[in-house]
Structures are given as structure tokens and as C-alpha cells.
Design an enzyme around this catalytic site. Structure first.
Site, mmCIF file in Angstrom:
data_model
loop_
_atom_site.group_PDB
_atom_site.id
_atom_site.type_symbol
_atom_site.label_atom_id
_atom_site.label_comp_id
_atom_site.label_asym_id
_atom_site.label_seq_id
_atom_site.Cartn_x
_atom_site.Cartn_y
_atom_site.Cartn_z
ATOM 1 N N THR A 64 -5.258 -7.301 10.736
ATOM 2 C CA THR A 64 -5.562 -6.077 9.981
ATOM 3 C C THR A 64 -5.066 -4.827 10.701
ATOM 4 O O THR A 64 -4.479 -3.938 10.102
ATOM 5 C CB THR A 64 -7.097 -5.961 9.778
ATOM 6 N N ARG A 102 2.668 -6.460 9.201
ATOM 7 C CA ARG A 102 1.916 -5.311 9.733
ATOM 8 C C ARG A 102 2.434 -4.864 11.096
ATOM 9 O O ARG A 102 2.384 -3.680 11.428
ATOM 10 C CB ARG A 102 0.426 -5.639 9.767
ATOM 11 N N LYS A 130 0.820 -1.218 0.000
ATOM 12 C CA LYS A 130 0.000 0.000 0.000
ATOM 13 C C LYS A 130 0.859 1.276 0.000
ATOM 14 O O LYS A 130 2.065 1.224 0.269
ATOM 15 C CB LYS A 130 -0.931 -0.033 1.217
ATOM 16 N N HIS A 141 -2.047 -5.593 1.649
ATOM 17 C CA HIS A 141 -3.348 -6.250 1.500
ATOM 18 C C HIS A 141 -3.081 -7.640 0.943
ATOM 19 O O HIS A 141 -2.167 -7.821 0.143
ATOM 20 C CB HIS A 141 -4.241 -5.474 0.522
ATOM 21 N N PHE A 190 -15.947 2.709 6.803
ATOM 22 C CA PHE A 190 -14.608 3.164 6.414
ATOM 23 C C PHE A 190 -14.366 3.099 4.903
ATOM 24 O O PHE A 190 -13.268 3.389 4.428
ATOM 25 C CB PHE A 190 -13.527 2.358 7.160
ATOM 26 N N ASN A 231 -1.937 0.090 6.861
ATOM 27 C CA ASN A 231 -1.435 -1.188 7.387
ATOM 28 C C ASN A 231 -0.516 -1.908 6.398
ATOM 29 O O ASN A 231 -0.331 -3.120 6.465
ATOM 30 C CB ASN A 231 -2.588 -2.072 7.873
ATOM 31 N N ARG A 245 -1.501 -14.465 4.514
ATOM 32 C CA ARG A 245 -2.242 -13.810 5.600
ATOM 33 C C ARG A 245 -1.519 -13.955 6.933
ATOM 34 O O ARG A 245 -1.517 -13.046 7.758
ATOM 35 C CB ARG A 245 -3.686 -14.316 5.649
HETATM 36 P P1 CMP Z 1 -7.265 -4.721 3.790
HETATM 37 O O1 CMP Z 1 -6.765 -6.089 4.107
HETATM 38 O O2 CMP Z 1 -6.655 -4.028 2.631
HETATM 39 O O3 CMP Z 1 -8.841 -4.785 3.561
HETATM 40 C C1 CMP Z 1 -9.690 -3.682 3.770
HETATM 41 C C2 CMP Z 1 -9.008 -2.566 4.509
HETATM 42 O O4 CMP Z 1 -9.853 -1.658 5.161
HETATM 43 C C3 CMP Z 1 -8.158 -3.137 5.626
HETATM 44 O O5 CMP Z 1 -7.036 -3.805 5.080
HETATM 45 C C4 CMP Z 1 -7.850 -1.882 6.443
HETATM 46 O O6 CMP Z 1 -6.684 -1.211 6.000
HETATM 47 C C5 CMP Z 1 -9.056 -0.970 6.136
HETATM 48 N N1 CMP Z 1 -9.852 -0.679 7.334
HETATM 49 C C6 CMP Z 1 -10.077 0.546 7.849
HETATM 50 N N2 CMP Z 1 -10.865 0.484 8.923
HETATM 51 C C7 CMP Z 1 -11.155 -0.814 9.122
HETATM 52 C C8 CMP Z 1 -11.921 -1.518 10.097
HETATM 53 N N3 CMP Z 1 -12.543 -0.890 11.090
HETATM 54 N N4 CMP Z 1 -11.985 -2.872 9.995
HETATM 55 C C9 CMP Z 1 -11.362 -3.523 8.975
HETATM 56 N N5 CMP Z 1 -10.621 -2.903 8.023
HETATM 57 C C10 CMP Z 1 -10.503 -1.568 8.102
#
Ligand code: CMP
Length: 134
Positions: free
Chosen positions: A92, A103, A10, A116, A58, A113, A86
Site C-alpha cells: 500500500t 506502486r 487513481k 487500488h 484517513f 499510491n 495485488r
Molecule cells: P487502497 O488500496 O485504495 O485502499 C485504501 C487506501 O487508503 C489505500 O489504498 C491508501 O491509498 C489509503 N491510505 C491512506 N492512509 C493509509 C494508511 N495509514 N493505511 C492504509 N491505507 C491508507
């Protein structure tokens, strides 16, 4: 089972020159980088990519963020690649990620973070096809 999965480095991690560090983690953990390219997506493309999250509070912020700077998209291949990726990424929210995960090491916040990864075989197929149409 040998699988393929989509990984995204990212904007926060590209900006901090962490691409090679993150690629090395994949290579050192038996995830072969089959394809890789550095791109920048529009907000519309980001919204399309993340449309599974369109009902989440979000969503708008997430799409603005993914389109805010260059990203690196990759196809990773290996034994149980989806799950292995993963595990390497960690939770996350970097606050909850285990020691040694990407992460935990590099993530700044739940939004920034750093990486992805696809979460299922179905999504891996869709996400790989999204960025690497043949
Ligand atoms: P990613 O694995 O890219 O998938 C969706 C993204 O939403 C996640 O990583 C986070 O960076 C972002 N995100 C922001 N807020 C939240 C939340 N409350 N719960 C989960 N993902 C979130």
C-alpha cells in the site's frame, strides 16, 4: 481458479498519463482487461465505495482524494486475478513496495499510491458491481 477483480487507476496516475503504462503491465501479466471506463466520482460515491474504511483516521482524506480528479476503473480477469493484481500493485505504501511493482514504480505516497485492487473474492464482487452494474 479464473477470477475477476476490480482495479482503479487513481487520480495521481491518470493525471501523469500513466493509464496505458499500467494497462500494459496487466496485459503483460495475463490479466485481461474485460471492462474499462474513465470516470470522476463525487465525494459521496467515494465515501460509499470506501465505506469499509469509515472508522479509519484517513477516511475523509481518502474519499476527498479519490474524487479529486478522473480515475480509470477496470474489471481484470485471469488465473487468481485478485492475488496476482495485488502482487503487481505491491505494498500500500510505495516506500515499502517491492522493486518492479506498480506502486514502487509510480506511487508518490501512501495516499497517492496510483492503483487500488480488490482484496478478497467478496470485495471483488461488491466493487465490480459498484462500478459496473449490468
Ligand atoms: P487502497 O488500496 O485504495 O485502499 C485504501 C487506501 O487508503 C489505500 O489504498 C491508501 O491509498 C489509503 N491510505 C491512506 N492512509 C493509509 C494508511 N495509514 N493505511 C492504509 N491505507 C491508507
Amino acid at each position: 481458479m479464473i477470477q475477476q477483480t476490480l482495479s482503479i487507476i487513481k487520480p495521481d496516475a491518470v493525471e501523469r498519463n500513466l493509464v496505458e503504462n499500467i494497462k500494459e503491465i496487466f496485459s503483460n501479466n495475463k490479466l485481461k482487461i474485460l471492462k474499462t471506463k474513465k470516470i470522476q466520482v463525487t465525494k459521496e460515491e467515494a465515501s460509499d465505495f470506501y465505506k469499509v474504511h469509515q472508522t479509519k483516521p484517513f477516511y475523509d482524506k481518502l474519499c476527498s482524494y479519490l474524487s479529486s480528479g478522473p480515475i480509470v476503473v477496470m474489471v481484470l480477469e485471469g488465473e487468481n486475478a485478485i492475488e496476482e493484481n495485488r502482487k503487481l500493485m505491491g505494498a500500500t505504501d510505495p516506500k515499502n513496495a517491492d522493486e518492479g511493482t506498480i506502486r514502487k514504480k509510480y506511487g508518490i505516497s501512501i495516499d497517492k499510491n496510483s492503483v487500488h485492487g480488490s482484496d478478497s473474492p467478496d470485495n471483488a464482487k461488491k466493487e465490480i458491481n459498484f462500478f459496473f452494474k449490468n
